[in-house]
Design an enzyme around this catalytic site. Structure first.
Site, PDB file in Angstrom:
ATOM      1  N   CYS A 180      24.881   6.890   8.870  1.00 13.45           N
ATOM      2  CA  CYS A 180      24.565   5.488   8.578  1.00 13.45           C
ATOM      3  C   CYS A 180      25.714   4.570   8.954  1.00 13.45           C
ATOM      4  CB  CYS A 180      24.283   5.314   7.095  1.00 13.45           C
ATOM      5  SG  CYS A 180      23.040   6.439   6.512  1.00 13.45           S
ATOM      6  N   THR A 218       0.847  -1.197   0.000  1.00 16.78           N
ATOM      7  CA  THR A 218       0.000   0.000   0.000  1.00 16.78           C
ATOM      8  C   THR A 218       0.882   1.246   0.000  1.00 16.78           C
ATOM      9  OG1 THR A 218      -1.683  -1.187   1.205  1.00 16.78           O
ATOM     10  CG2 THR A 218      -1.815   1.220   1.283  1.00 16.78           C
TER      11      THR A 218
HETATM   12  C1  LIG Z   1      24.328   8.406  -0.611  1.00  8.22           C
HETATM   13  C2  LIG Z   1      23.260   7.733   0.194  1.00  8.22           C
HETATM   14  N1  LIG Z   1      22.656   6.647  -0.301  1.00  8.22           N
HETATM   15  C3  LIG Z   1      21.682   6.012   0.378  1.00  8.22           C
HETATM   16  C4  LIG Z   1      21.274   6.444   1.621  1.00  8.22           C
HETATM   17  C5  LIG Z   1      20.211   5.689   2.347  1.00  8.22           C
HETATM   18  O1  LIG Z   1      18.982   6.345   2.242  1.00  8.22           O
HETATM   19  P1  LIG Z   1      17.780   6.079   3.268  1.00  8.22           P
HETATM   20  O2  LIG Z   1      18.202   6.672   4.571  1.00  8.22           O
HETATM   21  O3  LIG Z   1      16.607   6.791   2.656  1.00  8.22           O
HETATM   22  O4  LIG Z   1      17.559   4.615   3.337  1.00  8.22           O
HETATM   23  C6  LIG Z   1      21.894   7.573   2.181  1.00  8.22           C
HETATM   24  C7  LIG Z   1      21.521   8.048   3.535  1.00  8.22           C
HETATM   25  O5  LIG Z   1      22.334   8.337   4.363  1.00  8.22           O
HETATM   26  C8  LIG Z   1      22.905   8.233   1.449  1.00  8.22           C
HETATM   27  O6  LIG Z   1      23.539   9.315   1.930  1.00  8.22           O
END
Ligand SMILES: Cc1ncc(COP(=O)(O)O)c(C=O)c1O
Length: 382
Positions: A324, A238
């Site tokens: 991340c 959805t």
């Molecule tokens: C270059 C890049 N790719 C992918 C991502 C991942 O994106 P999302 O947080 O929307 O999963 C990030 C996020 O930090 C990013 O900077």
């Protein structure tokens, strides 16, 4: 209003109040499922259609080429695994770089376990991939090239046109991760030979948990999420109507070129003053070949974590690496890939700006930072 100075916009951005306002009806009374034929469902469907058109137009694509996803991570996984498995009868070789986001690198590591062969291209010291090196790396088993467009740690913007032409010449699919570059530098699928583009909303003052994958018409890609057949059967589930509406609004608001000039001006001012601090080096291009909002610097002899901690006390929020990957202990691989020693990686700080930052905020940072660096160097054992 957040209290303090937020300089971690490459990790995520604050939602623009106008984006929030556009989303709220779809979290409230307009809660219909876009697949329902009644008026409530159709209102969600119409809103999703409008966002799809805005996003398609922003890269000169056709709306049918935009697939909504849950964000950049899903779009990267979908592009890479979807192309790999749909084209494995043609070959098992894929080319990428050592400066990708973990959602790309980890996908390739997994694919290696599935019998695919991955080549990792070197970059130069500023993070640029050479089109000639790419040309030489492609062989008759290559099915996909995937390269980060705007690097999330040090801001390098790749030459899309040149890299795309190489892929086109060899008839190999070309995927880019444009999470950081989207709306900050030109992406035009009519002019640039790109077949798949990863996009997300939360880096451009939109909501978290929503993104998109551009897939050029006639691309052979395998669906990974099966179910109700939404997104033309390519991504079931959805639709996140509120998120998608917010994404569209965020793109609309980001298209004002003045924002880029404003960010670029603040970035230049920041670099100009940072390099006056003794033993500081800027990573990445530092000029207009880099994103307008990312500044990454090594402060030799001090831990980046310590600088970020002291800034935090001053309510100035920066990062030592991408959010991340900052929960991993090993030095950031993208910074190692452009030639930094592990000790230098530990001494890096990333300042990432947005259109909501002001020159006054940058001046405040520049007032506090030299003092913090001096203090830390006095007590540093290095
Ligand atoms: C270059 C890049 N790719 C992918 C991502 C991942 O994106 P999302 O947080 O929307 O999963 C990030 C996020 O930090 C990013 O900077």
């Amino acid at each position: 209003m957040i209290k303090g100075i937020y300089l971690d916009n490459a990790a995520t951005t604050k939602i623009d109040p106008l984006v929030l306002r556009a989303m709220l009806p779809f979290l409230g009374n307009q809660f219909g499922n876009a697949s329902s034929p009644h008026a409530l469902g159709q209102s969600a469907k119409k809103a999703i259609k409008e966002s799809r058109s805005i996003i398609a137009e922003s890269i000169s694509a056709d709306p049918s080429e935009i697939i909504f996803t849950s964000g950049g991570t899903e779009s990267n996984n979908f592009a890479i695994k979807g192309i790999a498995f749909a084209n494995k009868n043609k070959g098992n070789h894929i080319i990428t770089t050592k400066i990708e986001h973990p959602s790309v690198l980890e996908s390739y590591q997994w694919l290696e376990g599935q019998g695919f062969e991955i080549s990792y291209l070197e970059t130069d010291k500023h993070g640029f991939v050479s089109p000639d090196n790419l040309d030489r790396a492609i062989d008759d088993k290559t099915i996909l090239v995937s390269i980060i467009h705007g690097q999330n740690e040090f801001g390098t913007i790749q030459d899309l046109s040149a890299l795309g032409e190489v892929c086109k010449k060899h008839k190999v699919y070309f995927h880019i991760d444009a999470c950081q570059s989207y709306t900050k530098t030109e992406i035009n699928v009519k002019k640039q030979a790109v077949d798949l583009i990863t996009l997300n909303a939360h880096k451009i003052h939109g909501p978290k948990g929503v993104g998109a994958l551009y897939v050029r018409k006639a691309t052979r890609i395998m669906a990974w999420q099966h179910g109700g057949g939404q997104e033309r059967g390519r991504r079931s589930g959805t639709e996140n109507a509120a998120g998608i509406v917010g994404f569209g609004k965020a793109v609309e608001l980001a298209s004002d070129k003045c924002h880029l000039e404003k960010m670029r001006g603040m970035k230049n001012m920041l670099i100009e003053e940072l390099i006056k601090i003794p033993r500081v080096k800027i990573n990445g291009p530092g000029d207009e070949k880099g994103l307008p909002n990312i500044v990454n610097a090594v402060f030799f002899g001090i831990e980046g974590e310590a600088i970020v901690g002291f800034l935090d006390v001053e309510k100035i929020y920066a990062a030592t690496g991408s959010a991340c990957s900052s929960n991993k202990l090993e030095p950031n691989p993208a910074l190692i890939a452009i030639g930094l020693m592990p000790q230098e990686v530990n001494s890096t700080v990333r300042f990432s700006l947005s259109r909501f930052n002001t020159e006054k905020e940058i001046k405040k940072l520049l007032l506090k930072l030299p003092e913090i660096v001096r203090k830390l160097r006095r007590i540093s054992p290095f």
